[in-house]
Scaffold this motif. Structure first.
Motif: not given
Length: 386
Positions: A177-187, A56-61, A249-253
């Protein structure tokens, strides 16, 4: 250590409270996730819940997520010649990587070194799309381009890269690895075929990572063989506490909804304005283009990174000279070299990276330390030169 300021989040982010709680909870549970009894099913459920949270963090299945021991292993798994879109496809015989990739990508994974070539970047640190097109001529290639650089924070035009790679019949791997929570990271929006994540870069525990693969992709020869865990792509009993912490951690972001990015961008403006007011000749690498909002990489003529990092450390401020994955050595940055930065200036490169819990007082502490360090490290050198 309580009176210290930690400004090296790109190396490893502090463990988030919910991630810590998830890790501790799973350490108390017994059971192998491959066992069919109740204890085994209990920890298996925790893994699958985390798989969904990371997806869900990166919009993937959820089914696209393969858990690994970290981003380095995920990158090694991704950089395999045997990825195929459909049965009967031949292997990818060559690998193209950008000149600013992390060491775990530049090493080429499972490709022979003779089959690995680099794609140059311009002075901003952005991949040269024309050079990419030229190098893609010939047999289909696997291409690896990071979403955001760990040293400079420079963001790559991944959507355009993906279009060029796919038009040439290639596959695209993105180290994100540096992207989540900082910039868009939709798979799906990035249109990557493979994407790498790391737990400890987002406030999860060290020792957990993930490779996200596009539906339909199959790997003919896996990195590790054994019990068939992780869809047969990564054998070995899963690191249940690490995976659970990764998911938390992904959920918190996701719950922060961009708050961290806005917060760190304000801090970056404060930091860079303050640094420039103390030393007007300071250089910020990559500032001409898009950067991660939490990252500043700077240098000053005459500055030596090793001396500066030690000086900051003695002042109670933890910063970095670049990538943390160089056996603890302070050495010239291949990223800045690829950008054409003068070697003398590159030897003084310092990276400051922040996160959700960084305070303005932390930036003020660094600026105070820089004021004192610049007087001793720079003015003394100028007088000698004179």
């Amino acid at each position: 250590m309580t009176d210290r300021v930690y400004l090296d989040w790109n190396a490893s982010a502090p463990l988030r409270p919910k991630a810590r709680a998830a890790v501790l909870a799973m350490l108390e549970r017994t059971g192998n996730p491959s066992s069919v009894h109740a204890e085994g099913r209990d920890v298996r459920q925790a893994i699958e819940r985390a798989r969904g949270e990371v997806a869900k963090l990166v919009g993937a299945d959820a089914g696209s997520v393969i858990f690994t021991s970290g981003a380095t292993e995920a990158n090694a798994l991704a950089l395999s010649p045997g990825w195929v879109r459909s049965p009967g496809d031949g292997p990818f015989m060559r690998l193209l990587v950008s000149a600013v990739e992390h060491a775990s990508v530049r090493e080429g994974g499972r490709f022979d070194r003779g089959r690995v070539s680099q794609i140059p970047v311009d002075g901003r640190g952005v991949i040269e799309l024309g050079a990419l097109r030229e190098r893609l001529a010939g047999p289909p290639a696997l291409v690896s381009v990071m979403l955001a650089n760990n040293e400079t924070g420079v963001v790559q035009p991944i959507c355009e890269v993906a279009r060029i790679v796919h038009e040439a019949g290639g596959l695209l791997h993105v180290d994100a690895v540096q992207a989540p929570g900082r910039i868009g990271c939709d798979f799906n929006a990035l249109d990557a075929d493979l994407l790498t994540l790391s737990a400890h870069k987002i406030g999860g525990p060290r020792g957990a990572g993930a490779l996200i693969r596009k539906a339909g992709l199959h790997l003919e020869d896996t990195l590790t063989r054994g019990g068939g865990q992780e869809r047969g792509l990564r054998a070995g009993t899963e690191n249940v506490p690490g995976i659970a912490g990764f998911g938390a951690a992904a959920t918190e972001i996701l719950a922060q909804s961009g708050q961290e990015a806005a917060h760190t961008r304000r801090l970056r403006t404060m930091l860079e304005t303050g640094l420039r007011s103390v030393t007007p000749d300071i250089v910020f690498f990559g500032e001409e283009g898009e950067r991660l909002p939490n990252t500043t990489c700077f240098s000053h003529p005459g500055l030596l990174a090793e001396t500066a990092v030690i000086g900051f450390d003695l002042a109670g401020v933890a910063v970095s000279s670049g990538s943390a994955c160089s056996s603890g050595k302070v050495q010239p940055s291949h990223v800045l070299a690829a950008m054409g930065v003068d070697p003398a200036l590159a030897r003084g490169a310092i990276r400051v990276s922040t996160g959700y819990s960084t305070k303005e007082a932390d930036i003020e502490r660094l600026l105070s330390a820089w004021t004192k360090l610049s007087e001793s490290l720079l003015k003394g050198r100028k007088s000698i030169a004179a």
